[in-house]
Design an enzyme around this catalytic site. Structure first.
Site, PDB file in Angstrom:
ATOM      1  CB  SER A   1      20.081  -4.134  -3.480  1.00  0.00           C
ATOM      2  OG  SER A   1      20.438  -4.068  -5.309  1.00  0.00           O
TER       3      SER A   1
ATOM      4  NE  ARG B   1      27.218  -6.689  -9.123  1.00  0.00           N
ATOM      5  CZ  ARG B   1      27.297  -6.355 -10.372  1.00  0.00           C
ATOM      6  NH1 ARG B   1      27.507  -5.256 -11.057  1.00  0.00           N
ATOM      7  NH2 ARG B   1      26.907  -7.202 -10.804  1.00  0.00           N
TER       8      ARG B   1
ATOM      9  CB  CYS C   1      31.234 -12.055  -5.903  1.00  0.00           C
ATOM     10  SG  CYS C   1      29.359 -12.168  -5.673  1.00  0.00           S
TER      11      CYS C   1
ATOM     12  NE  ARG D   1      28.726  -9.812 -10.666  1.00  0.00           N
ATOM     13  CZ  ARG D   1      29.929  -9.631  -9.688  1.00  0.00           C
ATOM     14  NH1 ARG D   1      30.819  -9.818 -10.092  1.00  0.00           N
ATOM     15  NH2 ARG D   1      29.902  -8.732  -8.042  1.00  0.00           N
TER      16      ARG D   1
ATOM     17  CD  GLU E   1      22.334 -20.028 -18.034  1.00  0.00           C
ATOM     18  OE1 GLU E   1      22.339 -21.273 -17.612  1.00  0.00           O
ATOM     19  OE2 GLU E   1      23.215 -19.401 -18.729  1.00  0.00           O
TER      20      GLU E   1
ATOM     21  CB  CYS F   1      30.788 -14.850  -9.137  1.00  0.00           C
ATOM     22  SG  CYS F   1      30.030 -12.783  -9.179  1.00  0.00           S
TER      23      CYS F   1
ATOM     24  CE  LYS G   1      23.047 -12.733 -10.464  1.00  0.00           C
ATOM     25  NZ  LYS G   1      24.453 -12.897  -8.782  1.00  0.00           N
TER      26      LYS G   1
ATOM     27  CE  LYS H   1      20.250 -11.252  -8.198  1.00  0.00           C
ATOM     28  NZ  LYS H   1      21.325 -12.537  -7.460  1.00  0.00           N
TER      29      LYS H   1
HETATM   30  C1  PBG Z   1      26.194 -13.058  -5.977  1.00  0.00           C
HETATM   31  C2  PBG Z   1      25.169 -12.041  -5.836  1.00  0.00           C
HETATM   32  C3  PBG Z   1      24.542 -10.788  -6.424  1.00  0.00           C
HETATM   33  C4  PBG Z   1      22.823 -10.691  -5.728  1.00  0.00           C
HETATM   34  C5  PBG Z   1      22.897 -12.307  -5.461  1.00  0.00           C
HETATM   35  N1  PBG Z   1      23.679 -12.971  -4.991  1.00  0.00           N
HETATM   36  C6  PBG Z   1      25.275  -9.644  -7.109  1.00  0.00           C
HETATM   37  C7  PBG Z   1      26.447  -9.752  -8.119  1.00  0.00           C
HETATM   38  O1  PBG Z   1      26.122 -11.128  -9.118  1.00  0.00           O
HETATM   39  O2  PBG Z   1      26.818  -8.693  -9.081  1.00  0.00           O
HETATM   40  C8  PBG Z   1      22.692  -9.383  -5.987  1.00  0.00           C
HETATM   41  C9  PBG Z   1      21.518  -9.448  -5.360  1.00  0.00           C
HETATM   42  C10 PBG Z   1      20.181  -8.363  -5.146  1.00  0.00           C
HETATM   43  O3  PBG Z   1      20.618  -6.899  -5.825  1.00  0.00           O
HETATM   44  O4  PBG Z   1      19.516  -8.147  -4.122  1.00  0.00           O
HETATM   45  N2  PBG Z   1      26.859 -12.792  -7.396  1.00  0.00           N
END
Ligand code: PBG
Length: 341
Positions: free
Chosen positions: A287, A217, A123, A229, A245, A131, A207, A260
């Site tokens: 984040s 992002r 991504c 997504r 999964e 992605c 995830k 996550k």
């Molecule tokens: C990439 C990815 C993402 C995160 C980690 N790897 C973003 C997403 O899937 O949009 C998010 C990490 C975070 O928010 O700290 N695919």
């Protein structure tokens, strides 16, 4: 036995007593520090939505992790922000790409003393921000997804190439995060056929399509240019699907599983840990979890240190063995001080 014979408060009377009977203990070795390296940056650039967090120039990556290392953190998770993006995300598997360079620098500086994990996804590297390989005109008529789809089977071949390029640079662990079906298998095969049989796979097995990724992002310029997504990441309403999964990834050869985000998914962390007690489990405190606490702390509404320690402890208590957290440095420092409990 019951009251008055049983008085749980007896064990809460003194700090030393509480510490003696505490069921969960954090150490800096539980933490993995996410690190953002940006190919075009000339100096550390603050991430506005993540106060205290920076995007680092590649040649400063060693400096970027040194504080964490000195405090006892022994693993990092690298994310790259490339200078160049295209539809196929080709800068993701460039031998001299931003992550590949950063891995080499870290391995030169730390060797086996620091575990270097890399995020394997497209991504940040695709012009559309998805992605994987986007096919326009697919899935037409399926309603809200519109006329496009991420092509699963083409994408996983590229993920294999990305993983090999990271392994070649010296990564110890590759961490695929794109939620493509079969991604772990494709990566395991690619690594093995290129002679990287000892590189481990930490799979973002579970995830979710979460709104807690917003600040990330921003930080990595990886928001999708159109759509979202939800056609590849998991639906936040589902917990049992996590077993499906995780089981696929276990069969495909994942060495470490991940859930996550963390805080809103503690039930899922517990479920995956109970289902696969013999697999190390990582939880990614994302984040938005960081920014939420930072914002409240800046307003004086929450006590940052206490809330962070409580949150990280909760994630470990729920069953995580590894916690990926933007608070790794602060938490490692706070662990040297009197505990808040
Ligand atoms: C990439 C990815 C993402 C995160 C980690 N790897 C973003 C997403 O899937 O949009 C998010 C990490 C975070 O928010 O700290 N695919």
């Amino acid at each position: 036995m019951s009251f008055p014979n049983l008085r749980p408060r007896r064990l809460r009377r003194l700090k030393v007593l509480r510490d003696l009977v505490a069921e969960t203990t954090l150490t800096p070795k539980d933490f993995m520090l996410p690190v953002f390296v940006a190919e075009k940056a000339r100096e550390p650039k603050p991430v506005p939505s993540m106060p205290g967090y920076y995007r680092y120039p590649v040649d400063m990556v060693v400096e970027a992790v040194s504080k964490a290392y000195d405090l006892g953190v022994r693993s990092v998770l690298l994310f790259g922000i490339p200078a160049y993006k295209d539809e196929k995300g080709s800068s993701a598997y460039d031998k001299n790409g931003v992550v590949q360079k950063a891995v080499r620098l870290l391995k030169e500086a730390y060797g086996p003393r620091l575990l270097v994990a890399t995020d394997v996804c497209m991504c940040q590297y695709t012009s559309h921000g998805h992605c994987g390989i986007v096919k326009v005109g697919e899935n037409c008529g399926l309603g809200e997804e519109g006329c496009w789809a991420v092509d699963n089977d083409e994408t996983i071949e590229i993920l294999g190439k990305i993983a090999v390029s990271h392994a070649e640079a010296g990564a110890d662990i590759v961490a695929p995060s794109s939620m493509m079906d079969g991604m772990v298998q494709a990566i395991r095969r690619a690594l093995d056929s290129e002679g990287y049989k000892d590189v481990a796979i930490m799979s973002y097995a579970v995830k979710y399509a979460s709104s807690f990724y917003g600040p990330f992002r921003d930080a990595t310029h990886s928001a999708p240019g159109f759509g979202d997504r939800r056609s590849y990441q998991m639906d936040p309403r589902n917990a049992l699907e996590a077993i499906k999964e995780a089981s696929l990834d276990v069969e495909e050869g994942a060495d470490i599983l991940m859930v996550k985000p963390a805080l809103a998914y503690l039930d899922v962390i517990r479920l995956v840990k109970d289902t696969y007690p013999h697999y190390p489990l990582a939880a990614y405190s994302v984040s938005g979890e960081y920014s939420m606490i930072k914002a409240a702390a800046e307003k004086g509404w929450l006590e940052e240190k206490r809330v962070v320690m409580e949150t990280l402890t909760a994630i470990k208590r729920a069953g995580a063995d590894i916690i990926i957290t933007y608070y790794a440095v602060d938490a490692a420092l706070w662990l040297r001080e009197e505990s808040p409990f």
